[in-house]
Design an enzyme around this catalytic site. Sequence first.
Site, PDB file in Angstrom:
ATOM      1  CD  GLU A 189      -8.349  26.105  -0.935  1.00  0.00           C
ATOM      2  OE1 GLU A 189      -7.572  26.353   0.007  1.00  0.00           O
ATOM      3  OE2 GLU A 189      -9.590  26.095  -0.820  1.00  0.00           O
ATOM      4  CG  ASP A 231     -16.671  30.179  -0.367  1.00  0.00           C
ATOM      5  OD1 ASP A 231     -15.625  30.217   0.305  1.00  0.00           O
ATOM      6  OD2 ASP A 231     -16.890  29.327  -1.252  1.00  0.00           O
TER       7      ASP A 231
END
Lengths: 390, 260
Positions: free
Chosen positions: B46, B57
């Site tokens: 990823e 995030d």
Amino acid sequence: MSHVMGSPDTGGHFGDFGGRYVPEALMPACLEVEAVFREAWSDPEFVTEFRETLRLFGGRPTPVTPLERLSEHLGLRVFAKREDLAHTGSHKINNVVGQALLTRRMGKRRVIAETGAGQHGVATATAAARLGLDCTVFMGELDTQRQALNVFRMELLGARVVPVTSGSRTLKDAVNEAMREWVTCVDDTHYCLGSVMGPHPFPWMVREFQSIIGAEAAEQLRALGVDEPDLVVACVGGGSNAAGIFAGFADSRADLVGVEAAGGSAVGSGVPGVLHGMRSMILQDDHGQVEEAESISAGLDYPGIGPEHAYLASIGRARYTRAADDEVLDALRLLSRLEGIIPALETAHAIAWLVREAASIPRGSTVLLNLSGRGDKDVAQVRTLLEERA
Amino acid sequence: MTRLDRELRDLRDRRRALVPYFMAGLTPNWTQYLDAAVQGGADVLEVGVPFSDPMMDGPVIQAAGVRALERGVTLEGVLDELARTDLGVPVVVMTYFNVMHYRGLERAAGLLASAGVAGVILPDLSLEESAPWRRAAGARDLATILMVAPSTPPDRVARIVATSQGFVYAAARMAVTGRASGDGEAARVVAGIREHGDVPVYVGIGISDPDQARHATRDADGVIVGSALVQRVLDGESPAELETLISRFRRTIDEGAPEA
């Protein structure tokens, strides 16, 4: 009858703008807010409680004041909708009372909010105190320094202020951080977003709560013998005060003008983008990274604009223009001296535009200015700026 | 069915998938970390493409994104480097929807596909808003991977499982990346997904050490490990050091796997 500022479609779109671009973890919460708001807003008891809270606690209705000396100065008939006289000093109280009541209706015990200059944070802390809700406010670290007194105000009101150290450490990062926090606590916490932005239903819901401004003003102008103003002007960051006053006149013949900060002009300098849960006009660099807005007014320091404004611009129903820092300072001084009203720096953008464009507006036109906030919070900064300029 | 769907279904018959995440452009030699991860036993990579406003995030990936952006990283630059790197495993790009939207969906999907990318994770692209992107991506055999959260109600789980390609990303907890550790509510989320379809399910958000990865893969078909690795890159650890760590993840997962 169809309304220019009616409801968005079921996905929360105003034309090509709006929608709901949030992580899956937040989708159920957004859907819940939407469902509860829909139900509450058609419940006469809720609407009555909203209006009564604003009347008994929020200082509504705020008056419409004819600005006689400014009118003479500009050759126009200028009226001001006095949101500066609302509790906490700006229109922000309308939205937070609505959302705090909604929080209680959802059975949640806590609100979180983002704030730039601190106005929305103070308003949220105020409504939370009134309703007995816990309150946490996310504020860019830079803004906590620039607006230290507002941090103290929020703390006095019992709120916790969390300085945000990520990204540019200003309003847009405070929104990101509030969203991140919301993911962890959706069960008992409502995110009390401060403007007509973010994912559906916030742009619509906040406009509905703020539309009390336009509804009152239309009625008050009629009482003053003005059937319909020729022009309605308001400053625009995210755009909640503008949406609130435009809502009262979108179906009239009045020109609608939103004034952005020159360094935060999402309609003027932005391109369509997706930020903070919405598709709207967004300031971006050549690679699709969001740019930081820059303005002397922290409340307009936002790289986007509410999606309904992007829509109103796209269909030509409202136009969006800008004012630069210098003319804003001049406008703030002018209104203070001519009318005995010290406006917020945000509000002074709308005045600056009016002063600049007055000569090109037909003489004697009737103008409704949304005086969205008072300038007390800005006085120290204005003094510094004027001294620097001298 | 996309190429990624087929590859990950084949993989499922062989072993639990290990999916390390790295931030593109974090260091000049960032693709060496990808090579090292494959050497260490990664099945899928990823690759994060930095965005100015990474809403999903936590602090580690935010810091990595800031550093990468300061280095001038762009989607086009990342894809150029990926196109020149033969990794031998599928690459999935993780970024935010605006990065695609800004370029135009058709064009962005074309760029990704031309660089050999197999799928994308766009955490702020909701199921409801995803149709235009999925059309553009699908036309180029690019999988769009969707997430199921602990808060997702069953009717939405069903629709997400029916729509997600490659695998379903099961968020182990109500949190952004890198804020907490352990597989949290993963077992419940994975079980909920299993009720709605026979798709590979990978767990992420909070998997920070090999034991947690082993625990999560008792139920799930794979794990995604992000912040724990990115923190080490931020701390200056070398690709070789990351390879050692990833091979520990590999061994621990394989030891803990039930007999296939």
